[in-house]
Design an enzyme around this catalytic site. Structure first.
Site, PDB file in Angstrom:
ATOM      1  N   LYS A 177      45.009   8.095 -39.289  1.00 22.35           N
ATOM      2  CA  LYS A 177      45.977   8.267 -38.208  1.00 22.35           C
ATOM      3  C   LYS A 177      47.407   8.125 -38.737  1.00 22.35           C
ATOM      4  O   LYS A 177      47.657   7.523 -39.778  1.00 22.35           O
ATOM      5  CB  LYS A 177      45.724   7.237 -37.094  1.00 22.35           C
TER       6      LYS A 177
ATOM      7  N   ARG B  44      34.480   4.816 -37.097  1.00 22.34           N
ATOM      8  CA  ARG B  44      34.516   6.288 -37.144  1.00 22.34           C
ATOM      9  C   ARG B  44      35.523   6.694 -38.226  1.00 22.34           C
ATOM     10  O   ARG B  44      36.724   6.447 -38.083  1.00 22.34           O
ATOM     11  CB  ARG B  44      34.921   6.837 -35.773  1.00 22.34           C
TER      12      ARG B  44
END
Length: 338
Positions: free
Chosen positions: A277, A312
């Protein structure tokens, strides 16, 4: 005003209680939190019996996977425009090959055909099915038995993926996008992950604001869990995700990560999806998403230390190796991951 309990975890310490039944993550004290209020530190033994049970009970298996240790969910985006790997696995052959490679180490494969990066627009249902279903079918035909999650907000996509052999639905909208998706999940009796997001992918990063991000995310997830149960989805099939990067600034993401163990007060398995991210690149000094693997490993290990049962990630093999070392230190040299 809802008050939540955040276990103060001490990985590798034998004293205290196991967090969500995980022997390698324990806590002896907790923090009571509410909107705008922090710092009320109390002994875990003073908690009410129902609260302590909610925090310490081992969560039900996920598609046969025991959740007494962190599980790896490998990300496969069969899209041309995902923020990290868009286009890398867009072709059928590349996607199947990558999934089979990840299946060596991953506990779950998460396959998505619609980018949910900031600014992304909706993908038509038929196109999303065209991208994902042949890959799922090919994996099952090849004998891959790893549980498969379909990353979608849409009922028709979920139905097609489940028909092709998927086992789990991963909905970044927490059943707010397609009102028919709850019916599909309930009728098929499959697990679902409900993720918190503020806004849609197209608008979510347009100046997101919170009074208290941790308690607001907890309150929102509790409401979505209640909605899912009201639609006939069994509680033991629900997983929650704080939605790192979905309508959150860097400061919001860090606050959620610092308070991640509070999500166990929902009494459900916790999925953490922070891999590559933007905030990892901002802090770690990598503008390119593909260069954020080291920072992603750091966040994944932090999540494991906070009791997250599902990580994840894009970098499956690297995360698996890092977890083996972390578990060896947390549990003792002879008790690393197999």
């Amino acid at each position: 005003m809802t008050a939540w309990i955040r276990p103060i975890v001490t990985p590798g310490v034998e004293e205290g209680w196991p967090l969500a039944g995980q022997p390698h993550v324990r806590f002896a004290r907790v923090e009571r939190i509410a909107e705008g209020r922090r710092g009320e530190d109390i002994a875990a033994v003073d908690l009410r019996r129902d609260t302590s049970a909610r925090l310490t009970t081992l969560r039900p298996d996920l598609c046969g996977l025991a959740l007494d240790r962190p599980r790896i969910m490998g990300i496969l985006n069969v899209t041309p425009d995902s923020f990290s790997d868009g286009g890398l696995h867009h072709g059928f052959d590349q996607a199947v090959a990558k999934a089979m490679e990840m299946a060596i180490e991953a506990d779950v494969l998460d396959i998505g055909g619609e980018s949910t990066r900031p600014g992304a627009q909706d993908v038509p249902v038929e196109e999303e099915i065209r991208r994902t279903v042949p890959v799922i079918s090919a994996l099952r035909s090849a004998g891959i038995t790893t549980p498969i999650s379909i990353d979608t907000r849409k009922a028709r996509v979920a139905e097609a993926a489940l028909d092709a052999g998927a086992d789990i639905v991963n909905d970044v909208s927490a059943l707010t996008y397609d009102p028919d998706l709850a019916r599909v999940v309930a009728e098929r009796e499959v697990p679902i992950c409900l993720m918190h997001a503020k806004g849609t992918p197209e608008t979510m990063q347009a100046d997101p604001r919170y009074g208290d991000v941790l308690t607001e995310v907890l309150d929102s997830l509790a409401a979505r869990v209640a909605f899912a149960q009201g639609q006939g989805i069994a509680r033991e099939r629900i997983v929650v995700d704080p939605g790192i990067g979905f309508g959150k600034t860097k400061a919001h993401n860090l606050e959620l990560l610092r308070g991640l163990s509070a999500l166990h007060d929902l009494g459900l398995p916790v999925l953490l999806g922070a891999s590559r991210k933007r905030f990892i690149g901002t802090i770690g000094g990598s503008e390119e998403a593909l260069g954020r693997m080291p920072g992603s490993l750091a966040v994944a290990l932090w999540g494991a230390a906070q009791g997250a049962q599902i990580l994840r990630v894009h970098d499956v093999a690297e995360t698996a190796q890092a977890l083996r070392l972390w578990m060896a230190m947390a549990r003792g040299e002879g008790e690393a991951l197999p």
